[in-house]
Write an enzyme that holds these catalytic residues in place. Structure first.
Site, mmCIF file in Angstrom:
data_model
loop_
_atom_site.group_PDB
_atom_site.id
_atom_site.type_symbol
_atom_site.label_atom_id
_atom_site.label_comp_id
_atom_site.label_asym_id
_atom_site.label_seq_id
_atom_site.Cartn_x
_atom_site.Cartn_y
_atom_site.Cartn_z
ATOM 1 N N HIS A 46 0.880 -1.165 0.000
ATOM 2 C CA HIS A 46 0.000 0.000 0.000
ATOM 3 C C HIS A 46 0.921 1.219 0.000
ATOM 4 O O HIS A 46 2.123 1.079 0.190
ATOM 5 C CB HIS A 46 -0.886 0.001 1.253
ATOM 6 C CG HIS A 46 -0.076 -0.089 2.506
ATOM 7 N ND1 HIS A 46 0.244 -1.291 3.090
ATOM 8 C CD2 HIS A 46 0.540 0.858 3.256
ATOM 9 C CE1 HIS A 46 1.003 -1.078 4.150
ATOM 10 N NE2 HIS A 46 1.198 0.226 4.277
ATOM 11 N N HIS A 132 6.379 6.355 -1.779
ATOM 12 C CA HIS A 132 7.025 5.186 -2.373
ATOM 13 C C HIS A 132 6.324 3.913 -1.915
ATOM 14 O O HIS A 132 5.657 3.904 -0.889
ATOM 15 C CB HIS A 132 8.503 5.132 -1.970
ATOM 16 C CG HIS A 132 8.695 4.904 -0.509
ATOM 17 N ND1 HIS A 132 8.600 5.930 0.417
ATOM 18 C CD2 HIS A 132 8.913 3.769 0.212
ATOM 19 C CE1 HIS A 132 8.780 5.437 1.625
ATOM 20 N NE2 HIS A 132 8.967 4.125 1.537
#
Length: 191
Positions: A46, A132
């Site tokens: 996620h 990221h």
């Protein structure tokens, strides 16, 4: 309970991430057999917007309330492209894929979420937010270096995520790794 706010990625991105993790695992094993890495399972991937850590039940109620109303930001797409590592110099600690197109919208969304949480005592992080997707955590680098590991695949794309909501997750830790339980989804809506 242990909480974080995240963007869910979608099946296409998770599928591409699984392929990339497999390729990187093989490359790391060939290049640095002494390296010890913990690879993130795609079903646990996620984009974390805010990690809140351990939160009391009472404080969790405040978080749910703060994130209940829709976020006044139009839904957007974020493209996942380009391998990187933290720290940028020295032994690797984290291997990741960065946010490309749509990165500015992710930054704006993180700022809006953080602004809602700040009155509850969740202060802004001191370091700048760097969106990221973590692919691996490096326990022991064993000589593993980013440049040879990423050779010819540094610009790999995982596709795009349609961001139309954020999710508040509870992370339940166990010896088999964390389990993420969705507590609340908050939609994005045009202002």
């Amino acid at each position: 309970m242990r909480l974080f706010v995240a963007i869910e990625l979608g099946e296409q991105v998770l599928g591409e991430a699984a392929k990339l993790v497999d390729e990187l695992r093989k490359r790391a094993d060939r290049r640095s057999p002494k390296a010890r890495l913990t690879w993130v399972r795609p079903d646990r991937m996620h984009l974390t917007l805010r990690f809140l850590g351990e939160v009391s039940d009472e404080r969790a109620g405040g978080v749910l309330g703060a994130l209940r109303a829709p976020i006044p930001l139009a839904p957007f797409e974020v493209a996942w492209q380009g391998l990187g590592a933290f720290p940028p110099e020295g032994p690797l600690r984290v291997i990741w894929v960065g946010a490309g197109r749509g990165r500015d919208a992710v930054l704006e969304l993180e700022h809006m979420v953080s602004a809602r949480l700040e009155p509850l005592g969740f202060e802004q992080e001191a370091r700048p937010y760097a969106p990221h997707l973590t692919l691996a955590r490096v326990r022991e680098a064993g000589g593993l270096r980013a440049i040879p590991l990423f050779e010819r695949i540094a610009d790999r794309s995982l596709g795009t995520t349609n961001v139309d909501a954020i999710t508040l997750f509870q992370s339940k830790l166990s010896p088999k790794g964390p389990t993420y339980v969705s507590m609340q989804r908050t939609p994005l809506r045009s202002a």
